[in-house]
Scaffold this motif. Structure first.
Motif, short mmCIF file in Angstrom:
data_model
loop_
_atom_site.label_atom_id
_atom_site.label_comp_id
_atom_site.label_asym_id
_atom_site.label_seq_id
_atom_site.Cartn_x
_atom_site.Cartn_y
_atom_site.Cartn_z
N TYR A 18 37.88 71.51 16.04
CA TYR A 18 37.16 72.20 17.11
C TYR A 18 37.76 71.89 18.47
O TYR A 18 37.80 72.76 19.36
CB TYR A 18 35.68 71.80 17.11
N PHE A 72 37.69 76.28 24.90
CA PHE A 72 36.31 76.39 25.37
C PHE A 72 35.46 75.18 24.97
O PHE A 72 34.46 74.87 25.62
CB PHE A 72 35.67 77.73 24.93
N ASN A 83 19.08 93.53 24.03
CA ASN A 83 18.44 92.37 23.40
C ASN A 83 17.86 91.47 24.49
O ASN A 83 18.40 90.42 24.81
CB ASN A 83 19.49 91.61 22.57
N THR A 108 24.04 78.11 23.20
CA THR A 108 25.51 78.08 23.13
C THR A 108 26.15 78.45 24.46
O THR A 108 27.35 78.65 24.51
CB THR A 108 26.02 79.07 22.03
N SER A 122 26.22 72.29 14.09
CA SER A 122 25.66 73.60 14.46
C SER A 122 24.18 73.54 14.82
O SER A 122 23.38 74.36 14.38
CB SER A 122 25.83 74.61 13.30
N LYS A 166 35.15 78.64 8.25
CA LYS A 166 35.29 77.18 8.19
C LYS A 166 34.57 76.51 9.36
O LYS A 166 34.63 75.29 9.50
CB LYS A 166 36.76 76.79 8.23
N MET A 167 33.91 77.30 10.20
CA MET A 167 33.25 76.74 11.39
C MET A 167 31.74 76.76 11.21
O MET A 167 31.19 77.54 10.44
CB MET A 167 33.59 77.58 12.62
N GLY A 168 31.08 75.93 12.03
CA GLY A 168 29.63 75.95 12.06
C GLY A 168 29.13 77.15 12.87
O GLY A 168 29.90 77.81 13.55
N ALA A 169 27.82 77.38 12.81
CA ALA A 169 27.23 78.58 13.43
C ALA A 169 27.49 78.64 14.93
O ALA A 169 27.80 79.71 15.48
CB ALA A 169 25.74 78.62 13.14
N ASP A 170 27.35 77.52 15.62
CA ASP A 170 27.55 77.51 17.08
C ASP A 170 28.98 77.90 17.43
O ASP A 170 29.22 78.68 18.35
CB ASP A 170 27.27 76.11 17.65
N MET A 171 29.94 77.32 16.69
CA MET A 171 31.35 77.60 16.98
C MET A 171 31.70 79.04 16.65
O MET A 171 32.49 79.67 17.36
CB MET A 171 32.26 76.65 16.18
N TYR A 210 29.66 81.60 16.78
CA TYR A 210 29.08 82.44 17.85
C TYR A 210 29.93 82.35 19.10
O TYR A 210 30.25 83.38 19.73
CB TYR A 210 27.65 81.97 18.14
N ALA A 211 30.32 81.13 19.47
CA ALA A 211 31.12 80.95 20.69
C ALA A 211 32.50 81.60 20.56
O ALA A 211 33.00 82.20 21.51
CB ALA A 211 31.27 79.46 21.00
N THR A 212 33.12 81.49 19.39
CA THR A 212 34.46 82.06 19.19
C THR A 212 34.41 83.58 19.27
O THR A 212 35.28 84.21 19.89
CB THR A 212 35.06 81.62 17.84
N TYR A 214 32.22 85.27 20.86
CA TYR A 214 31.98 85.57 22.28
C TYR A 214 33.29 85.55 23.05
O TYR A 214 33.57 86.43 23.87
CB TYR A 214 31.01 84.54 22.87
N ASP A 241 23.31 83.31 16.36
CA ASP A 241 23.51 81.94 16.82
C ASP A 241 22.51 81.03 16.13
O ASP A 241 21.70 81.48 15.33
CB ASP A 241 23.43 81.84 18.34
N ALA A 242 22.56 79.74 16.47
CA ALA A 242 21.75 78.75 15.76
C ALA A 242 20.26 79.04 15.87
O ALA A 242 19.49 78.77 14.95
CB ALA A 242 22.05 77.35 16.29
N LEU A 243 19.81 79.56 17.01
CA LEU A 243 18.39 79.86 17.17
C LEU A 243 17.99 81.14 16.48
O LEU A 243 16.80 81.43 16.32
CB LEU A 243 18.04 79.98 18.66
N CYS A 253 19.91 85.43 19.12
CA CYS A 253 21.00 86.20 19.70
C CYS A 253 22.02 86.48 18.61
O CYS A 253 22.17 85.68 17.69
CB CYS A 253 21.69 85.41 20.82
N SER A 254 22.71 87.58 18.72
CA SER A 254 23.69 87.90 17.68
C SER A 254 24.90 88.56 18.29
O SER A 254 24.84 89.18 19.35
CB SER A 254 23.07 88.79 16.61
#
Lengths: 281, 159
Positions: free
Chosen positions: A11, A16, A122, A135, A254, B55-60, B62-64, B66, B105-107, B110-111
């Motif tokens: 990561y 970023f 949204n 995030t 996450s 291979k990434m977690g949900a936060d990553m 979403y950020a990627t 974005y 995203d994790a919450l 948002c999508s």
């Protein structure tokens, strides 16, 4: 364990993520410096109030389709901070009531404006991201990082240069004035600095959790340290440590960034309370 | 000396507040900082030409995604693999149907969605899918808006 470490290394290749860590460290460091003063002046909830004002300004800026919401957010938050912190004791609306009035009004106006006039597909999602900052910290550009660095440097320079004045204004404003210093001027600058930190911190932990960033490190430090300088330094250390650990855990597993950082702060606060009892203070 | 310190500090804060007025994302595309960022991203991306979001977690993830929307030049031509729910959308203006792989995203509030082009049969809306394709940007006829999608994509339903 090695799987998590290699995941984290993977990561950290992304710029970023590095930006998020840099900004997180700077924001938490500056908030901790400010937090000690605000807690001692009994303004712990000002972070909450100002963050809601910033949210309201952001919502209005979005509705007005401003090219950059900072045009509106920063000045409005600064004005609100000055009104709340500089008005002093001789006002009809005292500290906590003024914060409450301003906070809920701004929140309501912001959400109403976004729902009635907003064009986003949204709205709930946009509001959710701003309130909890799940995030947001991972979506910063290089320009925003540089801006944050400059603002944080200014805050740190202010604290270093005017440390003794901040100390006297924090504990005894009347004494400060009696010794010929202009307490009102220092209160004004503290208010402006508070507003800047709040606006920056919204990206890290969201509007609802900013108070934790200001309050927890200061309270944890006060369990252990005796002197003002000791509290500030210990608070800064705890704040940065908690933020880095929280962000790394959040990115690896996450979890929402803001909430994870606050939970880490809670744990650190609990540990310091235990340490205080063990040390029989 | 103290007055000078105050003056310098207040002037610096004012200057910072004014310089805090950044640029819109469109204007940023033309500035040096984006070119520097592109260079940095390119240097990083040279280490791995493929972006595997599975291979990434949900936060990553979403950020990627974005970052792909905000800085598309850095991802142009890269092979991207992602998992999400299938969501079609028909534009009433032109009658075209667009196919998206949507991630939350994790919450879960948002999508982000990535359009993909695939010649095969599409599953039911809401099916969990894995899509691999080459990232590209394009413009619709008669519009200056920039869109992004995965071309030459392969898709499979994930159980």
């Amino acid at each position: 364990m090695s799987e998590w470490i290699s995941k984290l290394e993977f990561y950290l290749n992304y710029p970023f993520v590095r930006y998020a860590l840099i900004v997180g460290v700077l924001i938490s460091f500056c908030s901790s410096l400010l937090g000690v003063t605000l807690v001692l002046k009994r303004y712990s909830f000002i972070g909450d109030g100002l963050s809601h004002v910033a949210f309201g300004a952001m919502a209005v800026g979005t509705v007005l389709k401003l090219s950059n919401n900072m045009f509106l957010i920063l000045p409005v938050t600064v004005v609100a901070a000055v009104i709340l912190l500089k008005t002093g004791q001789n006002t009809r609306l005292k500290g906590d009531a003024a914060i409450a009035v301003m906070s809920v009004s701004a929140l309501a106006i912001g959400y109403l404006a976004m729902n009635v006039f907003g064009t986003s597909a949204n709205v709930s999602g946009d509001v959710c991201t701003t309130l909890f900052g799940s995030t947001s910290i991972l979506t910063l550009t290089k320009g925003e990082v540089i801006l944050c660095c400059i603002m944080s440097l200014l805050v740190i320079v202010f604290f270093v240069l005017f440390y003794h004045r901040i100390f006297s204004v924090t504990f005894d404003e009347k004494f400060t004035m009696a010794t010929g210093n202009n307490a009102g001027r220092y209160n004004l600058v503290i208010a402006v600095v508070t507003a800047i930190i709040i606006v920056l911190a919204m990206n890290l932990v969201g509007s609802l959790l900013i108070t934790a960033l200001l309050v927890f490190p200061a309270l944890s430090a006060m369990r252990i340290m005796d002197s003002f300088l000791g509290v500030i330094l210990y608070s800064a250390g705890i704040s940065v440590f908690g933020t880095v650990v929280g962000m790394l855990i959040s990115v690896t597993f996450s979890t929402p960034v803001g909430s994870t950082i606050v939970v880490i702060y809670m744990i650190l606060f609990g540990c310091n309370c235990l340490l205080e009892r063990v040390m029989n203070r | 000396m103290r007055k000078l310190g105050w003056t310098i500090l207040l002037l610096s804060m004012c200057a910072t507040c004014f310089t805090g007025c950044g640029q819109s994302s469109k204007a940023k595309a033309n500035t040096k900082e984006v070119k520097e960022e592109k260079k940095e991203n390119t240097e990083d991306s040279e280490k791995s030409e493929a972006v595997d979001l599975t291979k990434m977690g949900a936060d990553m993830v979403y950020a990627t995604v974005y970052q792909m929307m905000v800085d598309p030049d850095s991802y142009e031509g890269k092979k991207v693999t992602m998992e999400g729910t299938y969501s079609p959308f028909t534009d009433e203006n032109n009658g075209n149907t667009y196919h998206y792989c949507v991630i939350k995203d994790a919450l879960g509030c948002c999508s982000q969605g990535m359009e993909f082009l695939w010649d095969g049969e599409f599953p039911k809306e809401g099916t969990l899918i894995k899509v691999t394709g080459v990232y590209e940007t394009y413009k619709e006829e008669g519009s200056d808006d920039l869109y992004c999608r995965l071309k030459d994509a392969t898709m499979e339903a994930v159980e």
